[in-house]
Design an enzyme around this catalytic site. Structure first.
Site, mmCIF file in Angstrom:
data_model
loop_
_atom_site.group_PDB
_atom_site.id
_atom_site.type_symbol
_atom_site.label_atom_id
_atom_site.label_comp_id
_atom_site.label_asym_id
_atom_site.label_seq_id
_atom_site.Cartn_x
_atom_site.Cartn_y
_atom_site.Cartn_z
ATOM 1 N N TYR A 51 0.836 -1.207 0.000
ATOM 2 C CA TYR A 51 0.000 0.000 0.000
ATOM 3 C C TYR A 51 0.872 1.260 0.000
ATOM 4 O O TYR A 51 0.441 2.314 -0.439
ATOM 5 C CB TYR A 51 -0.851 0.069 1.266
ATOM 6 C CG TYR A 51 -2.052 -0.838 1.360
ATOM 7 C CD1 TYR A 51 -2.441 -1.674 0.317
ATOM 8 C CD2 TYR A 51 -2.838 -0.832 2.528
ATOM 9 C CE1 TYR A 51 -3.565 -2.493 0.443
ATOM 10 C CE2 TYR A 51 -3.961 -1.638 2.654
ATOM 11 C CZ TYR A 51 -4.321 -2.468 1.615
ATOM 12 O OH TYR A 51 -5.427 -3.266 1.746
ATOM 13 N N CYS A 82 -2.309 -2.114 9.953
ATOM 14 C CA CYS A 82 -1.558 -1.488 8.868
ATOM 15 C C CYS A 82 -1.516 0.015 9.126
ATOM 16 O O CYS A 82 -2.562 0.678 9.091
ATOM 17 C CB CYS A 82 -2.248 -1.780 7.535
ATOM 18 S SG CYS A 82 -1.482 -0.954 6.130
ATOM 19 N N CYS A 192 5.665 0.440 10.567
ATOM 20 C CA CYS A 192 5.014 -0.383 9.540
ATOM 21 C C CYS A 192 4.976 -1.790 10.112
ATOM 22 O O CYS A 192 5.991 -2.262 10.657
ATOM 23 C CB CYS A 192 5.830 -0.355 8.251
ATOM 24 S SG CYS A 192 5.305 -1.578 7.029
#
Ligand code: DGL
Length: 270
Positions: A51, A82, A192
């Site tokens: 993404y 996420c 992340c």
């Protein structure tokens, strides 16, 4: 998926967890440890990963698609595992679904609280680092500190291949973290959810004195609190864990099994 389509699968009373790929397993692990009795459903949106370098429109569309798929199949809560989806799309998701939504975002506050050198770095995707959320967190907690923002292209792809410590991955990690250490960074925010899988290799490179911060346990604690508030905590003997993907099932199954540390059956999200 249109409002009239429903997933063929029913997850009544489970907890839904999702990420662009396998990174969110680092959060799923913390949730499994905190809530051993709950049924968990994990979606790796690997057909659209990573993404981090996609447009906001696409990340929002994917977050809503996966979030609505989980919600309409009956989960009682969702964890967005996420950071990129959180900072780009969490507002939209919360507008559309009406169950508890717990989301991860970079742990800037704890990093600023524990740094001794006064210099911390946030490692995350480009989209996360460009977001208003990160700007807001830096402004709220960064007074008197230096907060360096470092995108780490290639790291997500390495984890998606379960390549956690090859010479290629080691070189990729060095490329981004060594300059930070030279600037006095003593605390690294793993912003992340893929990056905790690189933790051992990363720690060897930066040395034991550098602290790596992963907020997965804090997310699991917050989820537990939200479920308790809503009287949603389960009471049976042990929970199941199911895995779904939008990507190549066999490849994702191999990688999930490797990272999860147990043979996993991965199904197609349809
Ligand atoms: N694991 C994700 C995050 O926490 C997204 C990585 C990506 O797909 O770029 O940001």
């Amino acid at each position: 998926m249109s409002a009239h389509d429903h997933p063929s699968t029913s997850f009544a009373d489970a907890i839904g967890v999702f990420d662009s790929g396998v990174g969110g397993l680092s959060v799923l692990r913390a949730i499994r440890d905190a809530l051993p009795l709950e049924n968990l459903v994990y979606v790796a949106d690997s057909g659209h990963a990573p993404y981090g370098d996609k447009t906001e429109a696409l990340i929002t569309e994917r977050t809503l698609t996966v979030g609505n798929w989980l919600a309409s199949s009956g989960v009682k809560a969702i964890t967005v595992a996420c950071n990129t989806a959180t900072v780009v799309a969490i507002r939209h998701l919360r507008e559309q679904i009406h169950i508890p939504v717990v989301a991860i975002e970079p742990a800037i506050k704890p990093a600023v609280n524990i740094t001794r050198s006064g210099v911390v770095a946030v490692l995350a995707t480009t989209q996360t680092l460009q977001s208003e959320s990160v700007a807001r967190l830096c402004q709220a907690y960064g007074e008197g500190k230096r907060i360096l923002l470092q995108a780490c292209p290639g790291w997500v792809e390495a984890v998606e291949q379960a390549d956690l410590d090859s010479p290629h991955t080691q070189a990729l990690l060095r490329q981004f973290v060594e300059p930070l250490i030279h600037q006095g960074v003593d605390t690294l925010v793993l912003g992340c959810t893929h990056y905790p899988f690189l933790r051992n290799t990363l720690q060897q490179i930066v040395g034991e004195q550098v602290v790596l911060i992963d907020p997965a346990v804090a997310v699991a604690t917050e989820l537990t609190r939200r479920l308790a508030n809503n009287r949603h905590v389960h009471t049976k003997t042990s929970g199941t864990t199911r895995f779904f993907t939008t990507g190549n099932v066999l490849h994702v199954q191999q990688v999930v099994s490797h990272l999860w540390g147990d043979t996993a059956i991965v199904e197609t999200m349809s």
